[in-house]
Design a protein around this motif. Structure first.
Motif, short mmCIF file in Angstrom:
data_model
loop_
_atom_site.label_atom_id
_atom_site.label_comp_id
_atom_site.label_asym_id
_atom_site.label_seq_id
_atom_site.Cartn_x
_atom_site.Cartn_y
_atom_site.Cartn_z
N GLN A 69 -4.48 6.30 -1.99
CA GLN A 69 -3.87 5.05 -1.54
C GLN A 69 -3.87 4.07 -2.70
OE1 GLN A 69 -6.05 3.86 1.94
NE2 GLN A 69 -4.76 5.11 3.24
N LEU A 102 0.86 -1.18 0.00
CA LEU A 102 0.00 0.00 0.00
C LEU A 102 0.89 1.23 0.00
CD1 LEU A 102 -2.97 0.98 0.33
CD2 LEU A 102 -2.51 1.08 2.76
N GLN A 103 0.67 2.12 -0.94
CA GLN A 103 1.49 3.33 -1.08
C GLN A 103 0.60 4.57 -1.11
OE1 GLN A 103 4.81 3.31 -1.10
NE2 GLN A 103 4.81 1.10 -0.97
N PRO A 104 0.64 5.41 -0.07
CA PRO A 104 -0.10 6.67 -0.15
C PRO A 104 0.74 7.71 -0.89
CG PRO A 104 0.83 6.43 2.03
CD PRO A 104 1.20 5.18 1.25
N SER A 114 -2.58 0.18 -4.08
CA SER A 114 -2.16 -1.13 -3.59
C SER A 114 -2.04 -2.11 -4.75
CB SER A 114 -3.16 -1.68 -2.57
OG SER A 114 -4.36 -2.04 -3.22
#
Length: 61
Positions: free
Chosen positions: A42, A4-6, A44
């Motif tokens: 977000q 998960l990368q915000p 993913s």
């Protein structure tokens, strides 16, 4: 890999999407930067999605 990368960066979002990441959610005005608030997206990717994207990219080489 479940990742998960915000991010707030549109170029990063495009890059993540090209690597198989999907938009999971939006956090409106979640991060303050100087005198401005930024919306976080977000991103993913699930392991099966990552493997499928990697296989397609390898086949093109």
């Amino acid at each position: 890999m479940n990742s998960l990368q915000p991010t707030t960066d549109e170029a990063a979002i495009a890059c993540y999407e090209s690597c198989g990441f999907r938009r999971e959610g939006v956090l409106r005005d979640a991060r303050r930067f100087e005198d401005d608030y930024r919306t976080l997206v977000q991103m993913s990717v699930l392991e099966a999605e990552w493997r499928a994207t990697s296989a397609r990219r390898s086949a093109r080489r």
